[in-house]
Scaffold this motif. Structure first.
Motif, short mmCIF file in Angstrom:
data_model
loop_
_atom_site.label_atom_id
_atom_site.label_comp_id
_atom_site.label_asym_id
_atom_site.label_seq_id
_atom_site.Cartn_x
_atom_site.Cartn_y
_atom_site.Cartn_z
N SER A 210 50.65 46.74 64.58
CA SER A 210 50.01 48.00 63.93
C SER A 210 51.16 48.25 62.71
O SER A 210 50.41 49.04 62.06
CB SER A 210 49.71 49.00 64.99
OG SER A 210 51.16 49.44 65.40
N ALA A 211 52.10 47.89 62.99
CA ALA A 211 53.18 48.51 61.86
C ALA A 211 52.87 47.58 60.67
O ALA A 211 53.84 47.68 59.33
CB ALA A 211 54.35 48.58 62.14
N ALA A 212 52.24 46.66 60.58
CA ALA A 212 52.13 45.54 59.61
C ALA A 212 51.95 46.19 57.93
O ALA A 212 52.18 45.72 57.05
CB ALA A 212 50.92 44.19 59.63
N ARG B 135 51.89 56.25 56.40
CA ARG B 135 52.00 57.28 55.27
C ARG B 135 51.69 58.37 55.99
O ARG B 135 50.60 58.89 56.51
CB ARG B 135 51.05 56.92 54.07
CG ARG B 135 51.36 57.88 53.02
CD ARG B 135 50.36 57.90 51.87
NE ARG B 135 50.53 58.74 50.82
CZ ARG B 135 51.21 58.59 49.65
NH1 ARG B 135 51.44 57.44 49.31
NH2 ARG B 135 51.42 59.63 48.69
N SER B 136 52.57 59.43 55.65
CA SER B 136 52.15 60.98 55.84
C SER B 136 52.65 61.71 54.82
O SER B 136 53.10 61.34 53.81
CB SER B 136 52.77 61.36 57.34
OG SER B 136 52.50 62.54 57.69
N VAL C 196 59.55 49.57 62.30
CA VAL C 196 59.37 49.13 60.94
C VAL C 196 60.93 49.04 60.07
O VAL C 196 60.79 48.34 59.09
CB VAL C 196 58.73 50.41 60.22
CG1 VAL C 196 57.20 50.53 60.90
CG2 VAL C 196 59.12 51.90 60.48
N GLY C 197 61.84 49.36 60.83
CA GLY C 197 63.23 49.18 59.90
C GLY C 197 63.35 50.03 58.72
O GLY C 197 64.72 49.94 58.54
N LYS C 198 62.55 50.62 58.15
CA LYS C 198 62.73 51.45 57.02
C LYS C 198 61.57 52.52 56.86
O LYS C 198 60.69 52.41 57.17
CB LYS C 198 62.97 50.51 55.85
CG LYS C 198 61.52 49.90 55.29
CD LYS C 198 62.07 48.87 54.09
CE LYS C 198 60.58 48.20 53.91
NZ LYS C 198 60.75 47.31 52.90
N PHE C 199 62.20 53.78 56.21
CA PHE C 199 61.18 54.56 55.74
C PHE C 199 61.80 55.37 54.48
O PHE C 199 62.66 55.07 53.96
CB PHE C 199 61.06 55.78 56.77
CG PHE C 199 62.10 56.87 56.76
CD1 PHE C 199 62.24 58.00 56.47
CD2 PHE C 199 63.37 56.19 57.34
CE1 PHE C 199 63.16 58.92 56.39
CE2 PHE C 199 64.36 57.07 57.68
CZ PHE C 199 64.48 58.31 57.07
N LEU D 136 54.82 50.11 53.38
CA LEU D 136 54.61 50.99 52.23
C LEU D 136 55.98 51.66 51.93
O LEU D 136 55.69 52.49 50.77
CB LEU D 136 53.78 52.23 52.84
CG LEU D 136 52.30 51.83 53.49
CD1 LEU D 136 51.67 53.08 53.85
CD2 LEU D 136 51.58 51.02 52.33
N ALA D 137 57.01 51.65 52.31
CA ALA D 137 58.47 52.09 51.96
C ALA D 137 59.06 51.30 50.89
O ALA D 137 60.02 51.11 51.23
CB ALA D 137 59.08 52.49 53.20
#
Length: 434
Positions: free
Chosen positions: A18-20, A24-25, A227-230, A251-252
């Motif tokens: 699902s993280a592919a 976004r928030s 996800v490894g990053k934000f 997205l990050a």
């Protein structure tokens, strides 16, 4: 394979798939709906900044009333609310976004004690995706050090420096990001996220229904999403009606704008295992002058003190006292007068000339990080005009233990934390257009 191991692998596989596309928030300032003046916003920010700094002191521990409360976790209040939803069907979840803590929690039914909130209190019995976490699980062991029976459920108790707290049980749930409303980004969900289901909560909620942990620990939302990053990008501090984007996973990504280059510096691990985001600050310039701050002033020490934390929940940057004095003195020289509160470690303010109602021209301040990464702070990212006191204020304070890069200085700079490679990157950006 043990049932618990099989369940863990299934949840990880679900999260990975699902993280592919990323998540976004939106972050909104906690004072965005209260109609405060600019001067009032600053007063409130100073108060919260002091509370936050106190909660991050070495040796700080919460004081909770129950002698058998279980684990006591350290945290502090935050400045931005993150808009999420929890459960199936999803219930709105407005959480304090905190890069200085790991556990995500929200108020839950049945409430022993719950503070008022604008949205319905989440009820795990009405969600088809809720599962309680047993205290024997690896997830629970990360916050609970006591012996437990195989059938007992995981309990937690989380305390804040100003007396706020949350206590309840640990569970897993589906977290939903974004909105399905027309014209907005489609919602995306992640299942099996461990969170605190708080049935006993007290203190100042700052208009939230709980907290989302964005730290470096295994329980943080970033780690659990896999996800490894934000990334986040904070809009103008005084225009509280603007939302600030927070992005996870694919997205990050940072995009250079206006000719500015993306710059990167290594994340440093605190030797005491604290989950904050540390970087190596090597010097500070004001205009063309490299300030006379001795080498190793910002070095991270073996006892966990020193260094610089990058924190979304601290408003104003604080520098270790020796460096703070150098910066404050050079700002005083530029303005041609000493600070009103020159002996204090608080943000120094300088009397404005009679009739002056705005900041004078000021050179850029540049923070020099390891790896050659330079963060340029324009005047409005480190100074402000106090209308009530008719003074110019340096929005940087002093501290006796560890420097912190606050969110006021991060305005309109997109920040990226890549945990996988251990790197923080940043680039000047108009965050309102991201």
């Amino acid at each position: 394979m043990a049932p618990l191991q099989a369940l863990s692998l299934l949840l990880l596989a679900s999260l990975a798939s699902s993280a592919a596309s990323g998540y976004r928030s939106t972050l909104t300032h906690i004072d965005s709906k209260l109609g405060f003046t600019k001067a009032q916003l600053m007063r409130r920010a100073v108060h919260r900044s002091r509370l936050r700094a106190a909660s991050m002191l070495p040796g700080y521990s919460t004081t909770l009333s129950s002698s058998n409360a279980g684990p006591r976790l350290r945290s502090g209040q935050a400045e931005y609310l993150m808009e999420l939803a929890i459960g199936t069907p999803p219930v709105p979840f407005v959480a304090l976004a905190d890069t200085g803590s790991d556990l995500t929690w929200t108020q839950c039914q049945p409430c022993k004690l719950c503070f008022p909130q604008d949205t319905p209190v989440y009820d795990p019995t009405t969600s088809s995706s809720f599962s309680p976490v047993p205290c024997s699980s690896a997830t629970c062991l990360s916050i609970w050090s006591r012996n437990c029976t195989p059938t007992a459920l995981c309990r937690y108790r989380y305390g804040y420096e100003d007396g706020a707290y949350s206590a309840g049980g640990l569970g897993t749930e589906t977290i939903t990001f974004g909105s399905s409303a027309p014209g907005e980004a489609p919602a995306a969900s992640a299942g099996g996220v461990a969170f605190g289901c708080g049935t006993d909560n007290g203190g100042d909620s700052y208009n939230s229904t709980g907290t989302v942990g964005l730290g470096r620990g295994s329980l943080s939302l970033v780690a659990q999403l896999g996800v490894g990053k934000f990334s986040y990008c904070l809009t103008d501090f005084f225009n509280t009606s603007l939302g600030s984007p927070v992005l996870f996973g694919s997205l990050a990504e940072l995009a250079a704008s206006g000719g500015a280059a993306v710059q990167s510096t290594p994340l440093v691990q605190n030797p005491q295992g604290r989950s904050w985001y540390y970087v190596s600050l090597e010097g500070i310039s004001l205009g063309d002058a490299l300030l006379p701050i001795p080498n190793q002033t910002f070095a991270l020490q073996a006892d966990g003190t020193g260094g610089m934390i990058v924190d979304s929940g601290t408003i104003f940057t604080v520098l270790v006292e020796s460096a703070f004095r150098v910066v404050a003195n050079h700002v005083a020289e530029l303005l041609g007068q000493p600070a009103i509160n020159a002996t204090s470690l608080d943000n120094p303010c300088f009397p404005a000339p009679a009739g002056e109602r705005q900041l004078p021209a000021m050179p850029d301040m540049v923070l020099h990080f390891a790896g050659g990464a330079d963060m340029t702070l324009h005047r409005d990212n480190y100074m402000s005009f106090d209308e009530e006191d008719s003074s110019f204020c340096l929005n940087i304070g002093g501290t006796t233990w560890t420097s912190i890069l606050g969110n006021f200085q991060q305005q309109n700079i997109q920040m990226l934390f890549d945990i996988t490679v251990g790197q923080m990157s940043f680039v000047p950006t108009d965050c309102s257009k991201l």
